[in-house]
Design an enzyme around this catalytic site. Structure first.
Site, short mmCIF file in Angstrom:
data_model
loop_
_atom_site.label_atom_id
_atom_site.label_comp_id
_atom_site.label_asym_id
_atom_site.label_seq_id
_atom_site.Cartn_x
_atom_site.Cartn_y
_atom_site.Cartn_z
N TYR A 1 -65.58 96.05 -13.46
CA TYR A 1 -65.94 94.77 -12.82
C TYR A 1 -67.46 94.69 -12.65
O TYR A 1 -68.12 93.95 -13.32
CB TYR A 1 -65.22 94.62 -11.48
CG TYR A 1 -65.42 93.26 -10.86
CD1 TYR A 1 -64.68 92.17 -11.29
CD2 TYR A 1 -66.36 93.07 -9.85
CE1 TYR A 1 -64.87 90.92 -10.74
CE2 TYR A 1 -66.56 91.82 -9.28
CZ TYR A 1 -65.81 90.75 -9.73
OH TYR A 1 -66.01 89.51 -9.18
N SER B 1 -62.59 87.87 -14.58
CA SER B 1 -63.58 87.07 -13.86
C SER B 1 -64.98 87.58 -14.21
O SER B 1 -65.39 87.51 -15.37
CB SER B 1 -63.29 87.14 -12.36
OG SER B 1 -64.00 86.14 -11.67
N ASP C 1 -57.17 77.08 -13.48
CA ASP C 1 -58.17 77.94 -12.85
C ASP C 1 -59.36 77.06 -12.45
O ASP C 1 -60.12 76.61 -13.30
CB ASP C 1 -58.62 79.04 -13.83
CG ASP C 1 -59.53 80.07 -13.18
OD1 ASP C 1 -60.03 79.81 -12.07
OD2 ASP C 1 -59.74 81.14 -13.77
N HIS D 1 -56.71 81.44 -11.12
CA HIS D 1 -57.58 82.58 -11.34
C HIS D 1 -56.85 83.91 -11.19
O HIS D 1 -57.34 84.95 -11.60
CB HIS D 1 -58.76 82.51 -10.36
CG HIS D 1 -59.93 83.33 -10.77
ND1 HIS D 1 -60.61 83.13 -11.96
CD2 HIS D 1 -60.56 84.38 -10.16
CE1 HIS D 1 -61.59 84.01 -12.05
NE2 HIS D 1 -61.58 84.78 -10.99
#
Length: 702
Positions: free
Chosen positions: A469, A549, A632, A667
């Site tokens: 991430y 994301s 989303d 999302h």
């Protein structure tokens, strides 16, 4: 790699995607954006909807040919099918908690009268929509336990609506509130509650429009939304957000104001004891947006906060508002571990912290004197420890890569923990090895990484799924995933790198991976992949990568920079156009981590790694499956649509570059179990096929 490629279906013929003529000049550079039209709303633009339908048809036809798809679907379903409980929350004499019997699309909310009372079903989100895509989000009981306010998420959208249920009778009250987003629910006695919302967006733009003018309101039970009282807003600063918490004793409403994703807040306090005379008068406590301030709780006129003021890894401080000149006092100073959370339970503080991305917890008195540590079950993540002054119990959960959450009740009088709810599993956690390794990034920085595999696979090079991430001060910690366990059961390894940009080591670690330092995140991830190959954990052509994301941006960026390193990639709900991310919904907040596309220095940095703008024509790319969802409204699907169209238009070698677009999903939060299983099976089958993880001949259960 030829042997793996030859065993897979050939790349399909991609749908034709119209190229527009959008060209812009930015800081002397010509920027082509031929797929700008794919930013349009898929629900109202017929051309975009047709493109989505054609892309999904090609993708589903391809996925149907993969031999591992059914195996992964069956195994993920079996590994998901166990009873699981959320943390109990006590209000009055009642205990509220979530429970999923196994394969329910949404967890149900139960209530007990007393700890050992008979469970009563209070809310069942599975009855709210035929497709299971309407979810229960937040829920907060009134202090006396008589009512429960809750938020509803529909189709994965970030918009919420609020309702109230009578916890005694189970009957819904007529109260209903709309256009809630970025909100907490904070009860003011049993009168009503504080919540935050935006004005209603322009008609037809609720999934794309930028959100401004956030405001805090008070809703009194039994009244319409139109009668709600404005408590706090910032009309001169339309980009500020405001949320409220009420302390356990009901004395103070604490308003936290933010200007982006950075943990830099202003704090105002309303003395609810004086509301009759002074109304919603908010007293400034912290101004300037310089540091993070996280409310712990209050006792009398004394409040406790966690803050990174003069402590990048956080410390615990308190202040007494009754003093003529209130001063901050340090209760627990900064240590080697990063403080994450604190709560007052009984007459002591329970503090949890991260040490090398794993949870530690201690109990101290209200002045910071150590009382004892809490023994946790190895490498993993503990959460909970909630309560209020006067309580003699708290609940917490512990999970790891090989263990779903077990919920414990801690008796603070005796110091003993007992199991409140423990899942019954179809596998033995002891069959899997978890280790933490540290590797050197490009600049020599030591980065931690968790590596998980079956004990039978230790010492062998096996196809490996690497996840990352690296952003927004968010720490990745050990946790259970049925999909990852299916990958392990198939014989693969799973690795999770704690990249710079995250919150694992406080502000310095975050700062080292954002804005002008964002390339460090990509370097850390690339170095993780090289380490896994060099150490013989995965073979040279056996590395699959995944991130969602900001992690989707990560996967897109490193695929462009090192396409030779990875066999397969899954950028999920990613931020792929770094020159326009701030033009949609929540994107304006992300400038704290990414910078401003409108500023030249930031633009040049963003342009250097934007996945959409840096695809390398004429270079062989790994197999790629992009995933996103039509509703989303956090990272709008146009990011993934444009990126996929650009991939498919470029000569990138023989491997497939596909997109899977979920319907009535957002999302990630609130996704029904059925949809989550189907998506995970599709993605893992694709990654397995191209990394050499062969599941043919394996049975369900291994």
């Amino acid at each position: 790699m030829a042997s793996i490629a030859s065993a897979q279906p050939p790349a399909p013929a991609y749908p034709q995607t119209r190229q527009g003529d959008v060209v812009e000049q930015k800081f002397g550079e010509t920027i082509h954006d031929p797929y700008r039209w794919l930013e349009n709303n898929v629900r109202s633009d017929h051309e975009v909807a047709d493109w989505v339908e054609r892309e999904n048809a090609v993708t589903q036809t391809y996925l149907a040919q993969l031999p591992g798809r059914d195996w992964f679907a069956q195994n993920i379903r079996e590994l998901t099918n166990f009873e699981r409980f959320g943390l109990p929350h006590k209000a009055g004499h009642r205990y509220f908690y979530l429970r999923n019997s196994g394969l329910q699309n949404q967890a149900q909310l139960f209530v007990r009268d007393g700890l050992h009372g008979e469970p009563r079903l209070l809310l069942d989100p599975n009855t709210w929509a035929k497709d299971g895509a309407t979810a229960l989000d937040q829920w907060v009981a009134s202090p006396d336990g008589h009512h429960l306010a809750y938020s509803i998420q529909d189709g994965g959208s970030d918009w919420r609506s609020l309702k109230v249920v009578d916890a005694t009778t189970g009957k819904l009250l007529p109260d209903e509130i709309h256009w809630v987003k970025e909100s907490d629910i904070a009860w003011v006695g049993r009168e009503g509650f504080l919540y935050s919302r935006f004005p209603a967006p322009p008609k037809g733009q609720d999934f794309e429009a930028i959100n401004y003018n956030h405001a805090l309101y008070f809703h009194r039970l039994g009244t319409p939304q139109s009668a709600d009282e404005l408590v706090y807003n910032s009309p001169d600063h339309r980009d500020w957000n405001h949320v409220a918490q009420v302390t356990s004793d009901g004395r103070y409403a604490v308003i936290t104001t933010a200007i982006g994703t950075d943990a830099r807040f202003q704090i105002h306090v309303i003395d609810l004891k004086q509301r009759r005379d002074k109304g919603w008068t908010a007293r400034p406590l912290i101004t300037g947006f310089d540091n993070s301030w996280k409310l712990v709780d209050s006792m009398g006129t004394r409040l406790w906060f966690l803050t990174n003021w003069q402590a990048p890894r956080y410390r615990l401080v308190s202040i007494d508002l009754a003093e003529p000149n209130p001063q901050w006092r340090e209760v627990l100073g900064q240590g080697e571990a990063t403080l994450q959370q604190a709560s007052i339970v009984g007459h002591r503080l329970i503090v949890s912290m991260l040490k090398d991305a794993a949870t530690r917890a201690i109990i101290i008195d209200l002045n910071g004197k150590p009382m004892r540590g809490l023994a946790l079950n190895g490498i993993g993540t503990a959460s909970g420890f909630n309560g209020k002054p006067g309580d003699d119990e708290t609940f917490y959960s512990f999970s790891s890569f090989n263990r779903p959450s077990t919920v414990y009740r801690l008796d603070l009088k005796s110091g003993n923990s007992e199991i409140f709810a423990q899942p019954k599993l179809s596998f033995d956690p002891e069959d899997y090895a978890i280790e933490q390794r540290f590797y050197a990034s490009k600049d020599g920085t030591k980065v931690p990484m968790f590596i998980v595999r079956s004990k039978a696979a230790v010492g062998k090079a096996v196809p490996t799924l690497l996840y990352g991430y690296g952003g927004f001060d968010i720490a990745l910690t050990p946790g259970f995933s049925a999909a990852r366990m299916a990958w392990l059961r198939a014989g693969g390894a799973f690795a999770m790198a704690n990249l710079r940009g995250g919150g694992e080591y406080g502000a310095a670690w975050h700062d080292a991976g954002r804005l002008a330092n964002k390339q460090n995140v990509f370097d850390d991830f690339i170095a993780a992949g090289e380490f896994l190959i060099r150490e013989g954990i995965t073979p040279k052509h056996g590395l699959a990568i995944q991130g969602g994301s900001n992690g989707g941006l990560l996967v897109g960026a490193v695929t462009n920079q090192r396409p030779d390193l990875f066999a397969a990639a899954n950028p999920a709900v990613g931020v792929m156009d770094m020159l326009r991310f701030d033009q949609f919904t929540a994107g304006r907040y992300w400038v704290d981590d990414y910078g401003y596309p409108s500023k030249e220095a930031d633009f040049r940095n963003l342009r250097s790694y934007s996945p959409y703008h840096n695809i390398r024509s004429g270079v062989d790319y790994p197999a790629i499956i992009v995933t996103t969802a039509d509703t989303d409204d956090r990272v709008v699907p146009g990011h993934s649509f444009k990126y996929t169209a650009a991939l498919q238009a470029a000569p990138l070698g023989p491997k497939p570059h596909l997109i899977r677009i979920e319907t009535r999903a957002g999302h990630g939060a609130g996704k029904p179990t059925d949809k989550a299983i189907a998506e995970s099976a599709d993605v893992l089958a694709f990654l397995a096929a191209w990394s050499g993880l062969n599941v043919s001949g394996l049975k369900v259960g291994g």
